[in-house]
Structures are given as structure tokens and as C-alpha cells.
Design an enzyme around this catalytic site. Structure first.
Site, short mmCIF file in Angstrom:
data_model
loop_
_atom_site.label_atom_id
_atom_site.label_comp_id
_atom_site.label_asym_id
_atom_site.label_seq_id
_atom_site.Cartn_x
_atom_site.Cartn_y
_atom_site.Cartn_z
N GLU A 280 0.84 -1.21 0.00
CA GLU A 280 0.00 0.00 0.00
C GLU A 280 0.88 1.26 0.00
O GLU A 280 0.77 2.11 0.88
CB GLU A 280 -0.98 -0.01 1.19
N GLU B 120 -5.06 -8.72 -0.39
CA GLU B 120 -5.86 -8.39 0.80
C GLU B 120 -7.30 -8.26 0.38
O GLU B 120 -7.63 -7.41 -0.46
CB GLU B 120 -5.37 -7.09 1.45
O1 AHR Z 1 -5.27 -5.98 6.87
C1 AHR Z 1 -5.21 -4.82 7.62
C2 AHR Z 1 -4.54 -3.67 6.89
O2 AHR Z 1 -5.33 -3.29 5.81
C3 AHR Z 1 -3.20 -3.95 6.27
O3 AHR Z 1 -2.16 -3.81 7.18
C4 AHR Z 1 -3.11 -2.90 5.22
O4 AHR Z 1 -2.30 -3.30 4.13
C5 AHR Z 1 -4.55 -2.66 4.82
O5 AHR Z 1 -4.85 -1.31 4.78
#
Ligand code: AHR
Length: 494
Positions: A174, A296
């Protein structure tokens, strides 16, 4: 409500990579510490510090790949703090997640031990946001160099003679946000620089994953593919299902039908995201060499009352089960481009498989979907045509049924189906083309009469799979079945 499904059993539309069933475990809340790692001196039974009950449960999922150490934590993690004698490791503050002390007891050696115990492939995410090129280069050398070098010597001094095999390596996380607040143009150049020193030592071959877009940031994908596409094997994408949005967030339990509906609709949005990001990738990579890595995904609700807001601990209900099923069907449909997906996260965080409390552990409805769907791992996706009624609420509607079919190497066919309507069952007519007659049908179902149904430490088996008894007719080239409201079904034809 009715649905007509046609499966062409002799028409493969691609391979469903087992990596679509991947996981993500971050140094966040009680995922690593308590959830996975309890330490060798813990009264909780463990193998070299890793809790045995969680290990046994996770083995039941055939986890193909595990992403670590973050997430946002990755861009604040300095790997050298997490090797060597544990009692001498640096203690740091996990500033991003709850401001708690991180004692670095779970580091590189412990992570690879976990992967070996699970039989899973490691996926390491390196630090771009607050790390250096040298730090990243040396981590790869430490893990994979076989021979005489400062990092390989240090690894050996720390007890690991042979290098580990490592394929998946992420260059930051990110980077448009917690990983450095960079612009796409800037990160694309940083990616090119960092990845230069992420080397293939000996026979180890890395699959380099560039930090990808947030949800529908198509400019990010376009810029990365144009400026850096030739230097990457995968490009990530993050999208969470957040009813109410991040500003509001709603509780994981006690929701009404409107929230159920909203959640299903948001989950289905993944399809559009993949289509549009893939269309951009197609312009630069028509051969589909670069994988879209959805590393994710999952539901993000309010934390459970009374728990640390930075720990992201939430319950998991039938709603989560349906969201998992819908996502897998979407990933299967796009298996030509989606080479990996990683649910956030494995234990005690967000849409978890497992929740723990001290020595107690429970399996969530999401766990059961992963377990039921593992039959699709590395199977051939079959062409499937679905003609279903809609599930409506007010003026809005979504398809009531979602489905996917695949063929295993031994010829067994598995068909998974989700009925997202919480009130109405669905009569499904399934036509199977291109199939030798005489197949025997068995099935499993995950369902409950209460949309809020979930497992607790007192009643851990409220939601669990049962034998599916809804097949009403089997003929030479098909079958009919009745799917209960809010159900996930897997039919197996042997
Ligand atoms: O999964 C929780 C968080 O969500 C992670 O650390 C991040 O990459 C995303 O914003």
C-alpha cells in the site's frame, strides 16, 4: 425461486491456481502473537512456539501460500531486529496497530518454520516505506543465498545452515498509503530501483510483486504497468468489503437484512474491479504474464465491543461465509489473470478462519468455506452458464445464485453454489454436458436459519458443514437440487 445452470464438463476455461486460496498473517493485534505464536514456554501446547491446535486446524485447509509480515506493518518492519537469540531481540512499538510492544520473537526463522510445518509457500513483503534498498537486498540474501556471504554466514550462525526456498516477494505494501504515501509515478520508479537488488541467488527464482492499487485506483494500475510492468511478475490489488464505509463501519453481528444485502452487493463489486484492472493490464501484457495478486480481501467490520480498536478483532457469521464463497467464484472466473489471493487475515484479525481466547480456539464460518472449497485448488475451471432469479431488497437486486465448477486431475467434478437470499430457497436445475453417465453425487452444505449465526467459545459448532440432502433428482446428464436460504453448497460428482 429458480436457477438453471449448465456446466460444460469437457470445456476447461483455465486452471484455478491453488494460490487463490492464500492467506495473510500480519503483526497486527492477536494474529501472530497469541493466535499463532505463543512461545516455547507457554502452557498452550506448541511446536517450537507455534500453537498446535491452530497448526492442526490450518493444516485442514491446505494453505498454499502465506503472506507476512504485513500489511502496513511491513513498511515499518526491520527484519534484522527479528533474528538471533530471542531474548536479545529489539523491542519496538507497533505504531500502526494499537501502539503495543513488539518483541520480535516471531521473525524470519519462526515464519519459515511455520510455513514448513504447514507445508505452505512463504510470501514475504519487504519494506519500501521506511526501509532501504540495502536492507531489502540483504534480507533476500539472508534467506536465499547458498554460499559464503555476510548474510548467509549470519543465517548459519543463527542456526539455519541451508537457505530457504522463497518464491513470492512483495516490494512494499500500500505504497499509496501506509507504505509511504507515494504517487503512482514515484512508486513505479522506486519499485524499479528496489527490485533491481532483489536478486535470484543460486537456483532460487523470485516472483516479484509490485504494490498495487487501492480498490478502483485505475490510474495506479495503468502507471505501474506502463512504467514498471516489465520488471514485475505480479501486481497487487487490495479491496475490503466494508458495509457503511471506513468512516462508519458496522458491527460484525446484530445486522439486519439491509446490511446483509449491502454486504453481498459490495462483495460482488470485486468482479468489476478485477475486470477493469485486468483490462488495463491486458493493454500492456496481453499474454497475461503478470498476475493480478489480490493479496488483501475480506470483510471489515467494527471491532468487538471492549477490544483494542487497533487490533481489528471481529466476529464471523453466516454473512462472512457467503462473502467468502462469492469471492472465490469471482476469482475462479478470472483465473487467467488472478494468480493469487490472500484473505485478511488468518487468525483473530478481520475475516479470520480461527478465533482464539487463551487456550481456546474456534473455527469460523469462513474457515468452513475455505475447507469445503479446497477441492477447487489447482483444478480446471469448467465453463458454467447460470440463469438465475434475482434477490431483491427495495428497489435494488443482485443475482440470487452464484456458482463455479471445476474438474480435478482424477476427473472428479466439484460444483460450488451460493444462495445469497436469506429468506428464499432456490430450486436449481443443473445440466451437465460432456460427461460420462453414471456419476455418483455427494454434497456438503453450510447454512443456518439465522443470518447472524456464528460460533462462540461456548458453542463452537453452531455453524459447521453438514451432509447436503437437497439433491432431489439425478439423471444421466444432470440433477436438480434445492438450496436452502443463505447457504453454501459443494456438490461432488465422482
Ligand atoms: O489488513 C489490515 C490492513 O489493511 C493492512 O495492514 C493494510 O495493508 C490494509 O490497509
Amino acid at each position: 425461486m429458480v436457477a438453471k445452470i449448465t456446466v460444460n464438463a469437457d470445456q476447461s476455461v483455465g486452471t484455478i491456481s491453488r494460490h487463490i486460496y492464500g492467506h495473510f498473517a500480519e503483526h497486527l493485534g492477536r494474529c501472530i502473537y497469541e493466535g499463532i505464536w505463543v512461545g516455547e514456554d507457554s502452557p498452550i501446547p506448541n511446536t517450537r512456539g507455534i500453537r498446535n491446535d491452530v497448526l492442526a486446524a490450518l493444516r485442514g485447509l491446505n494453505i498454499p501460500v502465506l503472506r507476512w509480515p504485513g500489511g502496513c506493518f511491513a513498511d515499518e518492519y526491520h527484519w534484522k531486529d527479528g533474528v538471533g537469540p530471542r531474548e536479545q531481540r529489539k523491542r519496538m512499538v507497533n505504531t500502526h496497530w494499537g501502539g503495543v510492544v513488539e518483541n520480535n520473537h516471531f521473525g524470519t526463522h519462526e515464519f519459515f518454520d511455520l510455513c514448513e510445518l504447514l507445508g505452505t509457500e512463504p510470501y514475504i513483503c519487504g519494506n519500501v516505506g521506511s526501509g532501504t534498498v540495502q536492507e531489502m537486498q540483504e534480507w533476500v540474501e539472508y534467506m536465499t543465498f547458498d554460499g559464503e556471504s555476510p548474510m548467509a554466514n549470519w543465517r548459519q550462525a543463527n542456526g539455519r545452515e541451508k537457505p530457504w526456498r522463497l518464491k513470492y516477494f512483495g516490494v512494499g505494501n500500500e505504497n499509496w498509503g501506509c507504505g509511504g504515501n507515494m504517487r503512482a509515478e514515484y512508486y513505479a520508479d522506486e519499485y524499479r530501483r528496489y527490485q533491481t537488488y532483489v536478486r535470484n541467488y543460486g537456483e532460487n527464482r523470485l516472483y516479484k510483486i509490485a504494490g498495487g492499487a487501492n480498490v478502483d485506483d485505475y490510474h495506479w494500475t495503468e502507471t505501474l504497468m506502463r512504467q514498471a510492468g516489465a520488471y514485475m511478475d505480479g501486481l497487487s490489488l487490495h479491496n475490503y468489503t466494508v458495509p457503511g464505509g471506513f468512516e462508519v463501519k458496522r458491527p460484525a453481528l446484530g445486522f439486519d437484512e439491509a446490511e446483509w444485502f449491502e454486504t453481498m452487493k459490495l462483495a460482488l463489486h470485486m468482479d468489476e474491479l478485477i475486470k477493469r484492472h485486468s483490462a488495463i493490464m491486458d493493454q500492456y501484457d496481453p499474454q497475461k504474464r503478470v498476475g493480478l495478486i489480490v493479496d488483501e480481501w475480506g470483510n471489515w467490520f467494527q471491532v468487538e465491543p471492549g477490544t483494542n480498536p487497533g487490533f481489528l478483532y471481529q466476529q464471523n457469521s453466516m454473512r462472512d461465509a457467503l462473502v467468502a464463497g462469492l469471492h472465490f467464484h469471482i476469482f475462479h472466473r478470472h483465473c487467467d489473470r488472478v494468480h493469487m489471493a490472500n484473505i485478511a487475515q488468518t487468525v483473530n484479525v478481520l475475516q479470520a478462519m480461527i478465533l482464539t481466547e487463551g487456550e481456546k480456539m474456534l473455527l469460523t464460518p469462513t474457515y468452513h468455506v475455505f475447507e469445503m472449497f479446497k477441492v477447487h485448488q489447482d483444478a480446471e475451471a469448467l465453463a458454467l452458464h447460470l440463469d438465475a432469479d434475482v434477490y431483491s431488497l427495495g428497489e435494488d437486486s443482485i443475482p440470487q445464485i452464484s456458482g463455479s465448477a471445476s474438474k480435478r486431475a482424477n476427473g472428479t467434478i466439484d460444483i460450488s453454489l451460493c444462495n445469497v437470499d436469506p429468506q428464499q430457497e432456490a430450486s436449481v436445475t443443473l445440466q451437465l454436458r460432456g460427461l460420462a453417465a453414471g456419476k455418483k453425487v455427494t454434497g456438503r452444505v453450510l447454512t443456518h436459519a439465522d443470518r447472524n449465526a456464528h460460533n462462540t467459545f461456548e458453542q463452537p459448532e453452531t455453524v459447521k458443514p453438514h451432509v447436503f440432502e437437497g439433491v432431489t433428482k439425478v439423471s444421466e446428464n444432470g440433477l436438480s437440487a434445492t438450496l436452502p436460504p443463505m447457504s453454501v453448497v459443494v456438490l461432488t460428482l465422482v
